[in-house]
Design a protein around this motif. Structure first.
Motif, PDB file in Angstrom:
ATOM      1  N   ARG A  49       0.793  -1.287   0.065  1.00  0.00           N
ATOM      2  CA  ARG A  49       0.027   0.241   0.002  1.00  0.00           C
ATOM      3  C   ARG A  49       0.907   1.192   0.307  1.00  0.00           C
ATOM      4  O   ARG A  49       1.885   1.367   1.169  1.00  0.00           O
ATOM      5  CB  ARG A  49      -0.701   0.328   1.279  1.00  0.00           C
ATOM      6  CG  ARG A  49      -1.867  -1.155   1.331  1.00  0.00           C
ATOM      7  CD  ARG A  49      -2.944  -1.197   2.323  1.00  0.00           C
ATOM      8  NE  ARG A  49      -3.406  -0.387   2.705  1.00  0.00           N
ATOM      9  CZ  ARG A  49      -4.524   0.282   1.887  1.00  0.00           C
ATOM     10  NH1 ARG A  49      -4.787  -0.773   1.296  1.00  0.00           N
ATOM     11  NH2 ARG A  49      -5.744   1.506   2.245  1.00  0.00           N
ATOM     12  N   SER A  50       0.381   2.145  -0.683  1.00  0.00           N
ATOM     13  CA  SER A  50       0.775   3.379  -0.820  1.00  0.00           C
ATOM     14  C   SER A  50       1.133   3.892   0.859  1.00  0.00           C
ATOM     15  O   SER A  50       0.170   3.881   0.939  1.00  0.00           O
ATOM     16  CB  SER A  50       0.621   4.329  -1.721  1.00  0.00           C
ATOM     17  OG  SER A  50      -0.587   5.297  -1.128  1.00  0.00           O
ATOM     18  N   PRO A  51       2.311   5.591   1.274  1.00  0.00           N
ATOM     19  CA  PRO A  51       1.919   5.432   2.053  1.00  0.00           C
ATOM     20  C   PRO A  51       0.125   7.020   2.567  1.00  0.00           C
ATOM     21  O   PRO A  51      -0.017   7.569   3.954  1.00  0.00           O
ATOM     22  CB  PRO A  51       2.869   7.139   2.210  1.00  0.00           C
ATOM     23  CG  PRO A  51       4.237   6.183   0.907  1.00  0.00           C
ATOM     24  CD  PRO A  51       3.260   5.162   0.431  1.00  0.00           C
ATOM     25  N   GLY A 106       6.589   6.981  -3.410  1.00  0.00           N
ATOM     26  CA  GLY A 106       5.301   7.825  -3.727  1.00  0.00           C
ATOM     27  C   GLY A 106       4.707   9.337  -2.148  1.00  0.00           C
ATOM     28  O   GLY A 106       3.657   8.908  -1.478  1.00  0.00           O
ATOM     29  N   LEU A 107       6.249  10.696  -2.045  1.00  0.00           N
ATOM     30  CA  LEU A 107       5.580  11.587  -1.066  1.00  0.00           C
ATOM     31  C   LEU A 107       6.177  13.079  -1.954  1.00  0.00           C
ATOM     32  O   LEU A 107       6.950  12.702  -3.076  1.00  0.00           O
ATOM     33  CB  LEU A 107       7.270  10.890  -0.333  1.00  0.00           C
ATOM     34  CG  LEU A 107       7.447   9.784   0.360  1.00  0.00           C
ATOM     35  CD1 LEU A 107       8.586   9.751   1.370  1.00  0.00           C
ATOM     36  CD2 LEU A 107       6.011   9.576   1.427  1.00  0.00           C
ATOM     37  N   LEU A 108       5.520  13.983  -1.575  1.00  0.00           N
ATOM     38  CA  LEU A 108       6.490  15.088  -1.923  1.00  0.00           C
ATOM     39  C   LEU A 108       5.915  15.859  -0.140  1.00  0.00           C
ATOM     40  O   LEU A 108       5.820  15.636   0.581  1.00  0.00           O
ATOM     41  CB  LEU A 108       4.713  15.599  -2.272  1.00  0.00           C
ATOM     42  CG  LEU A 108       4.386  15.366  -3.923  1.00  0.00           C
ATOM     43  CD1 LEU A 108       2.914  15.744  -4.461  1.00  0.00           C
ATOM     44  CD2 LEU A 108       5.200  15.544  -5.042  1.00  0.00           C
ATOM     45  N   ALA A 271      10.482   9.637  11.825  1.00  0.00           N
ATOM     46  CA  ALA A 271       9.330   8.018  12.175  1.00  0.00           C
ATOM     47  C   ALA A 271       7.990   7.794  11.687  1.00  0.00           C
ATOM     48  O   ALA A 271       7.905   6.924  11.192  1.00  0.00           O
ATOM     49  CB  ALA A 271       9.316   7.960  13.573  1.00  0.00           C
ATOM     50  N   PHE A 272       7.406   9.074  11.775  1.00  0.00           N
ATOM     51  CA  PHE A 272       5.641   8.664  11.431  1.00  0.00           C
ATOM     52  C   PHE A 272       5.890   8.435  10.259  1.00  0.00           C
ATOM     53  O   PHE A 272       4.970   7.659   9.446  1.00  0.00           O
ATOM     54  CB  PHE A 272       5.339   9.599  12.000  1.00  0.00           C
ATOM     55  CG  PHE A 272       3.397   9.161  11.689  1.00  0.00           C
ATOM     56  CD1 PHE A 272       2.902   8.486  12.257  1.00  0.00           C
ATOM     57  CD2 PHE A 272       2.915  10.706  10.648  1.00  0.00           C
ATOM     58  CE1 PHE A 272       1.231   7.790  12.440  1.00  0.00           C
ATOM     59  CE2 PHE A 272       1.944  10.028  10.531  1.00  0.00           C
ATOM     60  CZ  PHE A 272       0.975   9.409  10.932  1.00  0.00           C
ATOM     61  N   GLY A 278       7.457   3.390   4.665  1.00  0.00           N
ATOM     62  CA  GLY A 278       7.904   1.800   4.361  1.00  0.00           C
ATOM     63  C   GLY A 278       8.690   1.305   3.914  1.00  0.00           C
ATOM     64  O   GLY A 278       8.826   0.167   3.217  1.00  0.00           O
ATOM     65  N   ALA A 279      10.616   2.039   3.594  1.00  0.00           N
ATOM     66  CA  ALA A 279      11.085   2.019   3.120  1.00  0.00           C
ATOM     67  C   ALA A 279      12.354   1.562   3.758  1.00  0.00           C
ATOM     68  O   ALA A 279      12.719   2.696   4.545  1.00  0.00           O
ATOM     69  CB  ALA A 279      11.105   2.705   2.065  1.00  0.00           C
ATOM     70  N   PRO A 280      13.332   0.716   4.517  1.00  0.00           N
ATOM     71  CA  PRO A 280      14.552   0.850   4.254  1.00  0.00           C
ATOM     72  C   PRO A 280      15.608   1.792   4.300  1.00  0.00           C
ATOM     73  O   PRO A 280      16.624   1.786   4.405  1.00  0.00           O
ATOM     74  CB  PRO A 280      14.842  -0.699   4.723  1.00  0.00           C
ATOM     75  CG  PRO A 280      13.998  -1.582   3.551  1.00  0.00           C
ATOM     76  CD  PRO A 280      13.074  -0.618   2.932  1.00  0.00           C
TER      77      PRO A 280
END
Length: 337
Positions: A49-51, A106-108, A271-272, A278-280
């Motif tokens: 799932r995407s963030p 999937g981040l802005l 951390a949130f 969800g990427a190491p």
């Protein structure tokens, strides 16, 4: 021929206006987004799932305390925008220059210099990067991640609807004090001092020594504030990003931010976001050093102590929207009445 050309121009203007209207009217409710394969992002189309979808899931879970904190911050921001902003101009693509795109996750991220110990989002896309591994001169270098302004209106809207959008902010006057200290008062900021410090000295210190006029290495905090309040400053060019208001960089009343992180809670908020991504391979700067937030406030208290109430009021008016939108109280050390 002339009439035909005129009609073509009108049609082109209408199309451009419609595209920009979509660009700045891309609000979305927080909901899962499926089937966005057209973006070509490496995580789209996979089973995970995407963030943004993960944030939606957390919002449905009453046990998630941190998700509730960020939901409240979103609600406070939305409410403040409704109360304190009037009808605004349409956003232009250039207004999105500070919003960075991480298609891989999937981040802005809208980066606000001095909003934390480092420009967090600019190293989001660098695998296994540690905060101290990136030199200061590279941290703000263009090209580490593409800007949202570099995409077409259609691509911008796709990302605004499908990606998790976040920013990190800081108490406005503490951020301003930090910018002054690091960019104008420290000896390693010689290039910045020559560009801005020399300009401040030449404008505000008529009898300055030639060395100070050339190097700009000894700008006083009061002179820096007078420069910010001088109408000529913004008339000549926009504020530098280090002291530009956060709302002017990120347009939070026109773009929806899913996570509003704060310098004061940097460790928890970082951390949130990492948990949602969800990427190491992602890493954020560490939290402020012990007493970091207290030291930040102490610096602001010390610098503003010698500023007259008249200039304090004018400066507060200049940065007032950042206080209101991001729910910061008026600093107790100010003498506004």
């Amino acid at each position: 021929m002339g009439r035909r050309c005129w009609r073509q121009r009108v049609l082109a203007a209408a199309c451009l206006g419609a595209a920009l209207l979509l660009l700045c009217a891309a609000p979305r409710t927080l909901r899962p987004v499926f089937g966005n394969r057209a973006l070509g992002s490496s995580w789209l189309g996979r089973e995970r799932r995407s963030p943004l979808q993960k944030l939606y899931d957390l919002d449905q879970d009453p046990r998630s305390t941190l998700a509730e904190v960020h939901r409240q911050r979103r609600d406070l921001l939305s409410s403040a925008c409704s109360r304190h902003t009037r009808r605004q101009r349409l956003l232009q693509p250039e207004d999105l220059r500070h919003v960075l795109v991480d298609d891989a996750h999937g981040l802005l991220y809208c980066y606000v210099p001095k909003g934390g110990r480092a420009p967090t989002g600019k190293r989001v896309a660098k695998p296994a990067a540690t905060p101290r591994a990136i030199p200061a001169h590279e941290a703000h270098a263009p090209g580490r991640l593409p800007s949202l302004a570099d995409f077409s209106p259609a691509e911008i809207n796709q990302r605004l609807r499908a990606y998790l959008t976040f920013l990190f902010v800081r108490e406005p006057f503490e951020r301003l004090a930090s910018a002054y200290r690091n960019k104008l008062a420290r000896p390693y900021s010689a290039a910045f001092q020559r560009r801005y410090g020399a300009r401040i000295v030449q404008r505000l210190r008529p009898r300055a020594l030639p060395d100070a006029r050339a190097r700009g290495h000894d700008v006083r905090f009061a002179e820096f504030l007078a420069y910010l309040l001088d109408p000529r400053t913004r008339r000549d060019e926009p504020f530098n990003e280090h002291w530009e208001r956060a709302h002017a960089l990120c347009h939070p009343c026109r773009l929806r931010y899913d996570v509003v992180g704060k310098f004061e809670t940097l460790a928890e908020d970082a951390a949130f976001v990492l948990g949602l991504a969800g990427a190491p391979d992602l890493s954020f700067p560490g939290p402020p050093r012990p007493r970091g937030t207290a030291a930040s406030r102490d610096l602001a208290v010390r610098l503003f102590r010698d500023i007259s109430p008249f200039y304090q009021r004018r400066l507060f008016d200049l940065y007032k929207m950042d206080f209101l939108l991001f729910n910061y109280s008026t600093p107790s050390y100010l003498r506004l009445h």
